[in-house]
Scaffold this motif. Structure first.
Motif, short mmCIF file in Angstrom:
data_model
loop_
_atom_site.label_atom_id
_atom_site.label_comp_id
_atom_site.label_asym_id
_atom_site.label_seq_id
_atom_site.Cartn_x
_atom_site.Cartn_y
_atom_site.Cartn_z
N VAL A 54 -14.58 -21.98 31.44
CA VAL A 54 -13.96 -21.75 32.49
C VAL A 54 -15.35 -22.65 34.09
N ASP A 55 -14.46 -23.17 34.89
CA ASP A 55 -15.34 -24.14 35.82
C ASP A 55 -15.73 -23.59 36.72
N LEU A 56 -16.68 -22.95 37.16
CA LEU A 56 -18.30 -23.34 37.94
C LEU A 56 -18.43 -23.73 39.15
N GLY A 57 -17.40 -24.89 39.49
CA GLY A 57 -17.96 -25.89 40.82
C GLY A 57 -19.12 -26.56 40.92
N GLY A 58 -19.11 -27.50 41.05
CA GLY A 58 -20.25 -28.32 41.05
C GLY A 58 -19.78 -29.10 39.61
N VAL A 59 -21.16 -28.80 39.65
CA VAL A 59 -21.10 -29.93 38.26
C VAL A 59 -21.73 -28.57 36.94
N GLN A 60 -21.04 -27.54 37.76
CA GLN A 60 -21.45 -26.58 36.62
C GLN A 60 -20.57 -25.70 35.44
N ALA A 61 -20.04 -25.43 34.41
CA ALA A 61 -19.12 -24.58 33.84
C ALA A 61 -19.66 -24.05 32.66
N ALA A 62 -19.30 -23.20 32.44
CA ALA A 62 -19.29 -22.45 30.93
C ALA A 62 -18.00 -22.74 29.82
N VAL A 68 -24.55 -17.97 37.11
CA VAL A 68 -24.04 -19.30 38.06
C VAL A 68 -24.03 -18.87 38.91
N LEU A 69 -23.37 -17.47 39.39
CA LEU A 69 -23.00 -17.13 40.57
C LEU A 69 -23.93 -16.31 41.07
N SER A 70 -25.28 -15.72 40.36
CA SER A 70 -25.86 -14.81 40.89
C SER A 70 -26.23 -16.16 41.65
N ASN A 127 -19.56 -28.86 32.07
CA ASN A 127 -18.44 -29.74 32.87
C ASN A 127 -17.70 -30.93 32.22
N ALA A 128 -18.52 -31.74 32.37
CA ALA A 128 -17.62 -32.66 31.32
C ALA A 128 -16.63 -32.73 30.36
N GLY A 173 -10.63 -14.69 38.76
CA GLY A 173 -11.24 -14.19 39.79
C GLY A 173 -12.65 -15.16 39.71
N THR A 174 -13.41 -14.95 38.27
CA THR A 174 -14.58 -16.31 38.55
C THR A 174 -13.78 -17.78 39.19
N GLU A 175 -13.48 -17.95 38.87
CA GLU A 175 -13.17 -19.17 39.04
C GLU A 175 -13.03 -18.95 40.65
N VAL A 176 -12.41 -18.75 41.18
CA VAL A 176 -12.04 -18.64 42.12
C VAL A 176 -13.29 -18.75 43.45
#
Length: 489
Positions: free
Chosen positions: A363-371, A232-234, A385-386, A179-182
């Motif tokens: 967890v991939d958060l899109g763009g260049v963001q991840a956790a 990131v989502l907020s 992200n890398a 759900g978070t990645e979607v």
């Protein structure tokens, strides 16, 4: 591997399911057997689906075939049987299946490895089965990609402000990994589509709402990863509502359990998974729906049967009294241990108990963001992200160059906002035992050489989507003979 004669032939090992556990089991066992045993893999599709990258398919970053690894191309010493397994006769040691053309068949086995995986988890919420869609297979990802594109285009053409707002509102239920990645990828994708739509210029950006009954996003992970994802989502404008869920779903929207009503045409169900219904049909002991096995992945009372992955309640030797989580990390490693233990049952090596300490999560958060916390070192932003993308490239059994090329193209070019309409809402019902297959109504005429699945579509479609006759396939001739018997031994 020592060959055990059965009717004057090599012993046969049947693996049911080609997910992370099944694929790894087949690949490892083929290397160990070196032709001394016949290895048969039964799966509805001819590919292994790399599920962690599926959100990127729905968001237009990766093309579908990038995350679909050919089974025959990467497992040359494994016999592939295309089919959906409907039952197992443990006494006669036979597996019953239905192939893509509707023919039934059966296969005998000397050893059986059950890796049937999981399906969407359902909750008794009125309207959800009819109006929500899950995210467990390629058909659902392709449907969501088309659906998001279509809603933005319909919103741009709508004259009613209320309709525009509803069509540009997307509700995701479940703030776990999926759900978070979607939500993270979806909000970026729909906003890029809206910016290029002349009918939505000057209008508010698409609205995304992420719901979960837990008190934070990614509740199963470390608090630092959860905080990173929340931040990131907020920042992207995703509305995160914790301790909240859906009370009722309709064609026009959803009613939340806090009394709030949200007008939407998009309800995305990511509340979790449950074991494949085949597990329950076996009549064997289960734990929370998962097949009970010992630490060697063996099924008690049936030494010739092993099970692993999401379908099995594998004892977690690193946490006594608990079972391993339903994650790809565990499934892949359990598949390797299952292969080792099948070989051991024929005298090659000693049985090995499954024990694995998790190596961290990403967890991939899109763009260049991840956790991420590889080896439990917390990371965020471009570095995370890398690391995340590097891990996925290493973990994929194929298509690495193609995936990397798509990532480079996405960084340089705008995404293609085109909906092909090949997967309609009635093709991907939430309540399905086979999310990897698009549903085809039994009463629908099909092209020669094809056959529909038994039963009606499992729902009336997503919120607000027309599923009438105009959305159904063109008639192209009816099969006159019905299901046939497939040859099996």
């Amino acid at each position: 591997m020592v060959a055990e004669a059965r009717n004057g032939r090599r012993p046969r090992v049947v693996i049911v399911g080609a997910g992370f556990a099944g694929y790894e089991c087949a690949r490892t066992l083929a290397k160990k057997a070196r032709g001394a045993a016949e290895i048969v893999l039964i799966n509805p599709n001819d590919y292994f689906l790399y599920l962690p990258l599926l959100p990127e398919v729905s968001a237009g970053i990766l093309e579908p075939r990038r995350v679909s690894v050919s089974l025959t191309g990467t497992l040359p010493d494994v016999r592939l049987v295309l089919g959906q397994v409907g039952g197992v006769d443990l006494d006669r040691r036979r597996v019953e299946y239905t192939d893509p053309e509707g023919r039934t068949g059966s296969l005998g086995y000397d050893r059986l490895v059950l890796t049937v995986g999981s399906v969407n988890k359902l909750l008794p919420v009125p309207g959800v089965a009819e109006h929500a869609h899950g995210f467990r297979g390629m058909p659902e990802a392709l449907y969501l990609r088309d659906h998001m594109t279509r809603q933005i285009e319909l919103a741009g053409a709508a004259e009613d402000p209320a309709e525009r707002a509803a069509r540009t509102t997307f509700v995701v239920v479940g703030a776990g990994y999926t759900g978070t990645e979607v939500a993270a990828h979806g909000v970026t994708f729909t906003r890029s589509l809206a910016r290029r739509n002349a009918g939505l210029r000057g209008e508010p950006q698409p609205r995304w709402i992420l719901l979960d009954l837990a008190d934070r996003v990614l509740p199963e992970l470390d608090h630092r990863l959860s905080r990173t994802a929340h931040r990131v989502l907020s920042k992207r404008g995703v509305e995160i509502r914790t301790k909240t869920s859906v009370k009722e779903a309709t064609a026009e929207g959803v009613l939340l359990d806090d009394g709030t009503s949200v007008d939407t045409r998009s309800l995305i169900w990511c509340v979790g998974v449950r074991p494949d219904p085949l597990v329950e049909s076996l009549g064997l002991p289960t734990e929370r729906g998962r097949l009970c096995v010992d630490e060697f992945l063996g099924v008690p009372g049936h030494p010739e049967v092993l099970a692993c992955g999401d379908a099995a309640a594998v004892p977690d030797l690193t946490r006594p009294g608990e079972t391993t989580p339903m994650t790809a990390q565990h499934a892949q490693r359990q598949g390797k241990v299952a292969a080792h233990n099948v070989a051991a049952s024929y005298g090659q090596g000693e049985p090995r108990a499954y024990k694995h300490h998790d190596l961290g999560f990403m967890v991939d958060l899109g763009g260049v963001q991840a956790a991420a916390n590889p080896l439990h070192v917390p990371l965020s932003g471009p570095v995370a992200n890398a690391v995340t993308r590097g891990y996925h490239l290493m973990a994929m059994p194929g298509n690495r160059v193609r995936v990397a090329a798509d990532w480079l193209l996405d960084a340089a070019l705008p995404r293609q906002g085109v909906q092909l309409g090949l997967v309609r809402s009635w093709s991907v019902p939430l309540d399905t035992a086979a999310p990897e297959l698009a549903r085809i109504p039994a009463d629908e005429p099909t092209a020669p050489g094809e056959s529909g699945k038994t039963g009606k579509p499992g729902g009336s479609g997503g919120p607000g989507e027309n599923t009438g006759p105009k959305d159904r396939p063109e008639a192209a001739g009816q099969r006159p003979d019905g299901p046939r018997k497939a040859e099996g031994t």
